[in-house]
Design an enzyme around this catalytic site. Structure first.
Site, PDB file in Angstrom:
ATOM      1  N   SER A 191       0.919  -1.246  -0.069  1.00 20.51           N
ATOM      2  CA  SER A 191      -0.002  -0.036  -0.287  1.00 20.51           C
ATOM      3  C   SER A 191       0.853   1.372  -0.083  1.00 20.51           C
ATOM      4  CB  SER A 191      -0.741   0.045   1.271  1.00 20.51           C
ATOM      5  OG  SER A 191      -1.875   0.884   1.125  1.00 20.51           O
ATOM      6  N   ASP A 348     -10.097  -3.568  -5.188  1.00 16.53           N
ATOM      7  CA  ASP A 348      -9.143  -2.652  -4.719  1.00 16.53           C
ATOM      8  C   ASP A 348      -9.267  -1.210  -5.433  1.00 16.53           C
ATOM      9  OD1 ASP A 348      -7.310  -1.175  -3.219  1.00 16.53           O
ATOM     10  OD2 ASP A 348      -5.709  -2.641  -3.680  1.00 16.53           O
ATOM     11  N   HIS A 378      -8.162  -5.035  -0.764  1.00 10.74           N
ATOM     12  CA  HIS A 378      -7.037  -4.138  -0.328  1.00 10.74           C
ATOM     13  C   HIS A 378      -6.640  -4.516   1.300  1.00 10.74           C
ATOM     14  CE1 HIS A 378      -4.235  -0.620  -0.553  1.00 10.74           C
ATOM     15  NE2 HIS A 378      -4.402  -0.545   0.868  1.00 10.74           N
TER      16      HIS A 378
END
Length: 408
Positions: A191, A348, A378
Site C-alpha cells: 500500500s 481494490d 485491499h
C-alpha cells in the site's frame, strides 16, 4: 420480558444494518470482511469524533486502538524476533533467522509497511508476523523501517526516512556486518509502503554513488499516483472495504500536508482538467485507456474535466513529484530499476495503479511478475495472520514469499 425482547431485536437489527455492506459476489469471505470493515469504520468514526471535540487528531485515536488490539493475534513460539536499532538516525526493526549455513551469506530485504503514511508500525502484529515469517522462510535479514508518520511529519519526510535507512543498509560494510550477500538485497512494501518502496527503488537505481543496488522490488497493492481518482478500479471499488476512494484521497492530502477541503474537487478530477498545460508531459504516464488491458478497463469511461482548478496543483505541487507519485517517473529512470513483483487485487481502488506501473516498467524493459487476485481486496495479506484470517490473504502471502524465494 417483552420489552427486553423488543430492545434486543432492535439492537440486533441496528447492528446488522451497521455491519451489512453490499459486496461483489466474487470477493473473498464477504461476511467476514463486513465485520472487519465495521470495526475499522468504527475506529475512524471514533477518531473523527475525538478530533472534532479537540481531544486529539483522528489518526492518533486510530493508532491507540490498533496498539490496544495487538494482543489478539498470538505470537508464534520460536522463530526470529525483531530487535530495534537505528540506521542513519532512522528507527528500524531487524529480523534475523538462526537457520541456514552460518558460513553462507544471507539474503537481505528492506520492508516498508503500509497505513496511508499515517498509521501502521513495524511493531503492528501483522507486520511483525510477516517479517518474522520472511526472515525464517527466506533465511534472510529483514529491515523493517519505522519511518515517521503524518500528521506529525509530512512528505517528503516519510520518503527521506525510507531512503536514508535503505542507503545505510546497502553500504558494503553494513551488509558484511549482517552477513548479507550484496547481490541478493531487495526492497518491498504494501500500500503506502509499496509507494515508498517504488520511489526508493527508483532513486537507488539512478544514484551512482551507491555501489550496491537492489536486486528486486516487490510491491503489494501499491498506491502510485494521485492524478486520477476515477480509474476503472476507483470507479468500480469506490465503496468496497477496506479502502474507500474518499479515504484514499484523505490519506493523500494528509501525507502532502494539503487542505482537506480539496477532497471533493480531487474526487471528480478537477485538479487534472484538460486546461492545465503543466500536465501535458505527464498524461501518458497515467493514461489507463492505453496502459490497462480491456479486461480491466471494462465499460468504464475516463473522467476528464474540460476546465478545472489550476490552483490545486499550485497549492499541492507534490502531486507531480515522482518521490510521491512513482508512476510519473520517466522511462529512462524506470529502465534502471530492478525486476519487479506487483501484487494487485480486483476489489481494490488501487488495482489500476499497480497494473499501470507494471505496464510502464515492461515498456521500459524491466522484467515484471504481475500477481492478480480476482477475489482479493485491499490489505488482504495483513489478514493472513491473527484471529481474522482470509483465505485469499494466506494464498497471496504464500505466492509473495515464493516469488521472493525464487528471485531474491
Amino acid at each position: 420480558m417483552k420489552l427486553f425482547c423488543c430492545v434486543t431485536l432492535l439492537l440486533s437489527v441496528a447492528v446488522a444494518y451497521y455491519i451489512y455492506t453490499p459486496l461483489p459476489e466474487t470477493i473473498s469471505e464477504p461476511w467476514k470482511l463486513m465485520i472487519l470493515d465495521a470495526t475499522i469504520r468504527s475506529m475512524f468514526s471514533l477518531g473523527g469524533l475525538f478530533q472534532s471535540l479537540g481531544v486529539c487528531h483522528q489518526v492518533q485515536t486510530i493508532r491507540y486502538i490498533q496498539e490496544s488490539l495487538q494482543g489478539l493475534a498470538p505470537l508464534p513460539s520460536g522463530g526470529p524476533e525483531g530487535h530495534d536499532t537505528t540506521f542513519a538516525g532512522v528507527q528500524v526493526r531487524m529480523y534475523e533467522t538462526s537457520r541456514g549455513d552460518k558460513d553462507r551469506l544471507r539474503r537481505g530485504l528492506v520492508f516498508l509497511h503500509g497505513g496511508g503514511w499515517a498509521v501502521g508500525s513495524t511493531k503492528e502484529r501483522s507486520y511483525d508476523l510477516l517479517c518474522r515469517t520472511m526472515a525464517d522462510e527466506l533465511i534472510a535479514v529483514i529491515v523493517s523501517v519505522e519511518y515517521r508518520l503524518a500528521p506529525e511529519v509530512h512528505f517528503p519526510q516519510q520518503y527521506d526516512d525510507c531512503l536514508e535507512a535503505s542507503k545505510h543498509f546497502l553500504r558494503p560494510e553494513v551488509l558484511a556486518l549482517y552477513s548479507v550477500d550484496p547481490e541478493r538485497v531487495g526492497v518491498s512494501g504494501d500500500s503506502a509502503g509499496g509507494n515508498l518502496a517504488a520511489a526508493v527503488a527508483q532513486q537507488i537505481s539512478v544514484d551512482d554513488s551507491i555501489s550496491v543496488k537492489f536486486r528486486v522490488q516487490a510491491l503489494i497493492y501499491p498506491v502510485l499516483q494521485a492524478l486520477d481518482f476515477n480509474t476503472p478500479s476507483y470507479q468500480q471499488n469506490h465503496n468496497v472495504p477496506i479502502l474507500y476512494r474518499s479515504s484514499m484521497v484523505h490519506f493523500w492530502l494528509e501525507y502532502l500536508d494539503a487542505d482537506h477541503t480539496l477532497i471533493h474537487p480531487m474526487l471528480i478530477n478537477n485538479h487534472t482538467a484538460k486546461n492545465q498545460k503543466v500536465l501535458s508531459k505527464h498524461r501518458a504516464k497515467y493514461d489507463w485507456t492505453a496502459l490497462l488491458s480491456p479486461e480491466f478497463q471494462k465499460n468504464y469511461k475516463p473522467v476528464v474535466q474540460l476546465k478545472g482548478s489550476s490552483k490545486i496543483l499550485k497549492k499541492v505541487p507534490a502531486l507531480l513529484d515522482v518521490r510521491a507519485a512513482p508512476l510519473l517517473a520517466e522511462e529512462a529512470v524506470l529502465s534502471r530499476t530492478p525486476q519487479a513483483y506487483i501484487l494487485t487485487c480486483e476489489h481494490d481502488v488501487l488495482r489500476d495503479d499497480g497494473l499501470m506501473y507494471a505496464r510502464r516498467l515492461e515498456q521500459a524493459g524491466v522484467t515484471v511478475t504481475s500477481d492478480h487476485y480476482a477475489d482479493g481486496f485491499h490489505g488482504c495479506i495483513s489478514f493472513a495472520f491473527g484471529p481474522i484470517k482470509f483465505a485469499v490473504g494466506e494464498r497471496a502471502l504464500r505466492n509473495y514469499i515464493s516469488w521472493l524465494d525464487d528471485h531474491l
